[in-house]
Enzyme design. Structure first.
Site, mmCIF file in Angstrom:
data_model
loop_
_atom_site.group_PDB
_atom_site.id
_atom_site.type_symbol
_atom_site.label_atom_id
_atom_site.label_comp_id
_atom_site.label_asym_id
_atom_site.label_seq_id
_atom_site.Cartn_x
_atom_site.Cartn_y
_atom_site.Cartn_z
ATOM 1 N N ASP A 34 0.867 -1.175 0.000
ATOM 2 C CA ASP A 34 0.000 0.000 0.000
ATOM 3 C C ASP A 34 0.907 1.229 0.000
ATOM 4 O O ASP A 34 1.964 1.215 0.632
ATOM 5 C CB ASP A 34 -0.879 -0.008 1.257
ATOM 6 C CG ASP A 34 -2.135 0.836 1.117
ATOM 7 O OD1 ASP A 34 -3.237 0.280 1.245
ATOM 8 O OD2 ASP A 34 -2.012 2.070 0.886
ATOM 9 N N ASP A 61 4.311 2.135 -3.927
ATOM 10 C CA ASP A 61 3.305 2.623 -4.866
ATOM 11 C C ASP A 61 3.333 1.694 -6.080
ATOM 12 O O ASP A 61 4.388 1.544 -6.714
ATOM 13 C CB ASP A 61 3.665 4.065 -5.265
ATOM 14 C CG ASP A 61 2.553 4.733 -6.046
ATOM 15 O OD1 ASP A 61 1.800 4.009 -6.742
ATOM 16 O OD2 ASP A 61 2.433 5.966 -5.949
ATOM 17 N N SER A 127 -16.774 -2.258 -10.135
ATOM 18 C CA SER A 127 -17.863 -1.563 -9.452
ATOM 19 C C SER A 127 -19.148 -1.648 -10.266
ATOM 20 O O SER A 127 -19.110 -1.701 -11.505
ATOM 21 C CB SER A 127 -17.473 -0.092 -9.289
ATOM 22 O OG SER A 127 -18.590 0.684 -8.927
ATOM 23 N N TYR A 152 -13.408 8.284 -12.808
ATOM 24 C CA TYR A 152 -13.307 7.122 -11.908
ATOM 25 C C TYR A 152 -14.023 5.912 -12.524
ATOM 26 O O TYR A 152 -13.457 4.826 -12.632
ATOM 27 C CB TYR A 152 -13.921 7.460 -10.538
ATOM 28 C CG TYR A 152 -14.329 6.249 -9.759
ATOM 29 C CD1 TYR A 152 -13.378 5.492 -9.079
ATOM 30 C CD2 TYR A 152 -15.658 5.822 -9.731
ATOM 31 C CE1 TYR A 152 -13.755 4.349 -8.383
ATOM 32 C CE2 TYR A 152 -16.036 4.693 -9.045
ATOM 33 C CZ TYR A 152 -15.082 3.951 -8.369
ATOM 34 O OH TYR A 152 -15.453 2.819 -7.695
ATOM 35 N N LYS A 156 -12.662 2.072 -14.132
ATOM 36 C CA LYS A 156 -13.152 0.720 -13.813
ATOM 37 C C LYS A 156 -13.445 -0.035 -15.107
ATOM 38 O O LYS A 156 -13.093 -1.201 -15.256
ATOM 39 C CB LYS A 156 -14.401 0.789 -12.930
ATOM 40 C CG LYS A 156 -14.134 1.288 -11.521
ATOM 41 C CD LYS A 156 -13.228 0.358 -10.737
ATOM 42 C CE LYS A 156 -12.781 0.916 -9.406
ATOM 43 N NZ LYS A 156 -11.604 0.218 -8.846
HETATM 44 C C1 UD1 Z 1 -20.492 5.877 -5.638
HETATM 45 C C2 UD1 Z 1 -20.141 5.302 -6.987
HETATM 46 C C3 UD1 Z 1 -19.514 3.944 -6.829
HETATM 47 C C4 UD1 Z 1 -18.336 4.027 -5.934
HETATM 48 C C5 UD1 Z 1 -18.805 4.535 -4.595
HETATM 49 C C6 UD1 Z 1 -17.658 4.643 -3.617
HETATM 50 C C7 UD1 Z 1 -21.537 5.953 -8.855
HETATM 51 C C8 UD1 Z 1 -22.807 5.743 -9.556
HETATM 52 N N1 UD1 Z 1 -21.344 5.183 -7.771
HETATM 53 O O1 UD1 Z 1 -21.589 5.131 -5.152
HETATM 54 O O2 UD1 Z 1 -19.085 3.470 -8.070
HETATM 55 O O3 UD1 Z 1 -17.762 2.766 -5.812
HETATM 56 O O4 UD1 Z 1 -19.405 5.819 -4.762
HETATM 57 O O5 UD1 Z 1 -16.893 5.772 -3.814
HETATM 58 O O6 UD1 Z 1 -20.737 6.758 -9.224
HETATM 59 N N2 UD1 Z 1 -26.185 10.231 -0.159
HETATM 60 C C9 UD1 Z 1 -26.898 11.185 0.573
HETATM 61 N N3 UD1 Z 1 -26.199 12.011 1.401
HETATM 62 C C10 UD1 Z 1 -24.836 11.939 1.538
HETATM 63 C C11 UD1 Z 1 -24.121 10.952 0.796
HETATM 64 C C12 UD1 Z 1 -24.838 10.127 -0.054
HETATM 65 O O7 UD1 Z 1 -28.113 11.295 0.474
HETATM 66 O O8 UD1 Z 1 -24.260 12.735 2.302
HETATM 67 C C13 UD1 Z 1 -26.948 9.324 -1.043
HETATM 68 C C14 UD1 Z 1 -26.527 9.435 -2.504
HETATM 69 O O9 UD1 Z 1 -27.258 10.424 -3.148
HETATM 70 C C15 UD1 Z 1 -26.863 8.010 -2.986
HETATM 71 C C16 UD1 Z 1 -26.640 7.125 -1.751
HETATM 72 O O10 UD1 Z 1 -26.658 8.003 -0.643
HETATM 73 O O11 UD1 Z 1 -28.197 7.940 -3.345
HETATM 74 C C17 UD1 Z 1 -25.307 6.400 -1.770
HETATM 75 O O12 UD1 Z 1 -24.292 7.339 -2.040
HETATM 76 P P1 UD1 Z 1 -22.742 6.970 -1.910
HETATM 77 O O13 UD1 Z 1 -22.479 6.302 -0.607
HETATM 78 O O14 UD1 Z 1 -21.958 8.195 -2.233
HETATM 79 O O15 UD1 Z 1 -22.494 5.852 -3.019
HETATM 80 P P2 UD1 Z 1 -22.870 5.858 -4.573
HETATM 81 O O16 UD1 Z 1 -22.966 7.223 -5.102
HETATM 82 O O17 UD1 Z 1 -24.005 4.937 -4.762
#
Ligand code: UD1
Length: 343
Positions: A34, A61, A127, A152, A156
């Site tokens: 890592d 790295d 992912s 990102y 993938k």
């Molecule tokens: C995203 C990426 C995924 C990546 C992951 C980890 C996409 C589509 N998905 O997942 O590939 O592996 O991040 O980095 O790009 N939410 C809130 N409030 C917050 C944070 C999140 O409401 O403060 C909601 C988001 O709108 C979403 C859900 O929670 O609907 C999950 O969000 P998040 O945990 O960021 O993951 P993804 O966006 O699904």
């Protein structure tokens, strides 16, 4: 019988550390590499504590091919699990060259060095982002990939393609891409878990930090989506279950059970959970009230996605086992552990 050794790149990170634990539990030796760019040596210490094994760790790295080559010279391993990558969607939009540079270079170095040293099996962290906004739920591995909406996500897809083409060309090598859905939670020991730097971008770390008082209020991004409660739906997979899927993938290749040199599996629960459901579940399981508000939609979010994990269930012999209650309790236990909260 003693099983072989697995090199875990990015093993000090969130999923890498949990996977290292499960590999040791399954009888494998592990070497962790890592660069600690987004991780912490404490995670390696946590893995050692949980397993009681003094796992070797090399700070390197994977983009530094000469330094990385020394790891291949020093350690005998048949298999590599490649986690080492940058993973923040928003940041990747701001810093595309860093993302392409880091994620592609390190991956090509891994494959190139494996080939040079005759190491056979690789698991790649992919992912569900490769599916974009799917037309039909749940998504199977046959669901078409959609053009990526962030650098990102594009890395993938590109790494999946690099892996597919490499395995078609280089005889004797085998690989499995695991398409993770939304990994959450922490090890039940609360000795390892997710440790985002700065303000968390992902939902569950934001929830646990809000509950711990580090953040004032969670913003639920959108309640006007075309879903039953208006918030987005995801497939939240416990990180320990996800870690075990990697062990199953390694077992499959070590046992020559692959049907093809390159295989892809969805790693999810098959259960779609909305943001609001998750928030309420977190409150219920952990007996607390979370300060949250409805906020505008977040740019780039997809509405809903969840996995059809049948292929992983039948072919890998892997199934998600932990309940959402257990997972959300573990996430909170971990947050309390790192913040020194006792109750
Ligand atoms: C995203 C990426 C995924 C990546 C992951 C980890 C996409 C589509 N998905 O997942 O590939 O592996 O991040 O980095 O790009 N939410 C809130 N409030 C917050 C944070 C999140 O409401 O403060 C909601 C988001 O709108 C979403 C859900 O929670 O609907 C999950 O969000 P998040 O945990 O960021 O993951 P993804 O966006 O699904």
């Amino acid at each position: 019988m003693k099983k072989s050794c697995v090199l875990v790149s990015g093993g000090a990170g969130y999923i890498g550390s949990h996977t290292s634990v499960e590999l040791i539990n399954a009888g494998y030796d592990v070497v962790i590499v890592d660069n600690l760019s987004n991780s912490d040596l404490n995670a390696v210490e946590g893995v050692r504590k949980i397993t009681g094994v003094d796992i070797p760790f090399v700070e390197v790295d994977c983009c530094d091919r000469a330094a990385f080559r020394k790891v291949f010279e020093q350690y005998e391993f048949d298999s590599v699990i490649h986690f080492a990558a940058s993973k923040a969607v928003g940041e990747s939009v701001q810093k595309p060259l860093e993302y392409y540079g880091n994620n592609l270079t390190s991956f090509m170095n891994v494959i190139g060095l494996m080939r040079e040293f005759g190491r056979r099996n690789i698991v790649f962290s992919s992912s569900c982002t490769v599916y974009g906004e799917p037309e039909k739920q749940p998504v199977t591995e046959q669901t078409p990939r959609k053009p990526a909406t962030s650098p990102y996500g594009n890395t993938k897809q590109m790494c999946e393609d690099i892996l597919r083409d490499s395995l078609a060309a280089y005889e004797g090598m085998k690989g499995i891409a695991l398409r993770y859905f939304n990994p959450i939670g922490a090890h039940p020991s609360a000795l390892i878990g997710e440790l985002p730097r700065g303000v968390p971008q992902n939902l569950v770390p934001f929830i646990t930090q809000t509950a711990a008082g580090l953040r004032e209020c969670l913003s639920v991004f959108g309640d006007d989506y075309p879903t039953p409660d208006g918030s987005c739906i995801r497939d939240y997979i416990d990180v320990v279950d996800l870690a075990k899927a990697h062990v199953a993938a390694i077992n499959r290749m070590a046992g020559d059970k692959n049907k093809q040199a390159y295989e892809i599996f969805n790693v999810g629960t098959g259960r779609g959970v909305s943001v609001l459901e998750l928030v309420r579940k977190f409150e219920e399981v952990n007996h607390l009230k979370l300060n949250y508000k409805i906020a505008p939609r977040r740019a780039g979010d997809i509405i809903a996605i969840w996995a059809d994990p049948t292929l992983a269930n039948t072919e890998l012999g892997w199934t998600a086992e932990r309940t959402l209650d257990q997972t959300l309790a573990a996430a909170w236990a971990w947050e309390k552990h790192i913040r020194g909260i006792n109750s």
